[in-house]
Design an enzyme around this catalytic site. Structure first.
Site, short mmCIF file in Angstrom:
data_model
loop_
_atom_site.label_atom_id
_atom_site.label_comp_id
_atom_site.label_asym_id
_atom_site.label_seq_id
_atom_site.Cartn_x
_atom_site.Cartn_y
_atom_site.Cartn_z
CB THR A 46 -0.96 -0.01 1.21
OG1 THR A 46 -0.19 -0.08 2.41
CG2 THR A 46 -1.92 -1.19 1.13
CB THR A 48 1.55 5.56 3.80
OG1 THR A 48 0.77 6.63 3.24
CG2 THR A 48 2.40 6.10 4.93
CB CYS A 49 2.70 0.28 3.93
SG CYS A 49 1.19 0.56 4.89
CB SER A 50 5.10 0.42 -0.61
OG SER A 50 4.53 -0.85 -0.39
#
Length: 161
Positions: A46, A48-50
Site C-alpha cells: 500500500t 504509505t507503507c511501501s
C-alpha cells in the site's frame, strides 16, 4: 482493549519471513530475551507503507542493530505477500517480516483496523512499539491517516542511546 506499556505481549503463532525464508513461530519465541521494535502497517504494497514506513526502517536498520535492537514488521497479510514485499523493498537479512494472516495477534493487541469501507477488511492500525523480553516499554499509535509517531526516526528518538 489496547495493550499498554508495561504489559507482556500475547504469545500467538505467526509466520515470519527472515532472509527470504518462511518459518512458523510464536511471538513468545520471537520476543523472548530480545530488545525489539515492532512496527505494523495496514497492508503490504500500500502507498504509505511501501513509500515511507517500511523504507524508513530499511534505511535505518543498522542504527537499530548498533543499539542491539531487532526490527520486525507486522501486517495482516499472508506469508507469501510478506515474502514478495520484502523482496520488492530490498529488506535486509535480519529485518523480520511477520505475517498475521488471520489478525489473531493484531486483535490480541487491540490494534485492529476495520478497512472494510475501502475493500481491505480487517487490518492492523499503523503503530510501533518497543519491547524488551516481550514486555512493552513504549507504544506509538498513529491517528487515522497520519504517519509520524511510528516512523523509524520517531522510534529511534524514543529509544535513544
Amino acid at each position: 482493549m489496547t495493550i499498554q506499556t508495561g504489559q507482556p505481549l500475547p504469545d500467538l503463532p505467526l509466520a515470519v519471513i527472515d532472509s527470504g525464508e518462511k518459518q512458523n513461530t510464536t511471538t513468545g519465541a520471537l520476543f523472548a530475551g530480545r530488545k525489539v521494535v515492532l512496527f505494523a502497517v495496514p497492508g503490504a504494497f500500500t502507498p504509505t507503507c511501501s513509500e515511507r514506513h517500511l523504507p524508513g526502517y530499511v534505511a535505518m536498520y543498522d542504527a537499530f542493530r548498533e543499539r542491539g535492537i531487532e526490527v520486525y514488521c507486522l501486517s495482516v497479510n499472508d506469508a507469501f505477500v510478506m515474502q514478495a514485499w520484502a523482496q520488492a523493498q530490498f529488506v535486509p537479512p535480519g529485518l523480520k517480516m511477520l505475517a498475521d494472516g488471520n489478525a489473531d495477534f493484531t486483535r490480541a493487541l487491540g490494534l485492529e483496523l476495520d478497512g472494510s469501507a475501502y475493500g481491505l477488511g480487517l487490518r492492523a492500525r499503523r503503530f510501533a512499539l518497543y519491547a524488551e523480553d516481550g514486555v512493552v516499554k513504549s507504544l506509538a499509535i498513529e491517528a487515522p491517516g497520519e504517519f509520524r509517531v511510528s516512523s523509524a526516526e520517531a522510534m529511534l528518538a524514543v529509544i535513544g542511546g
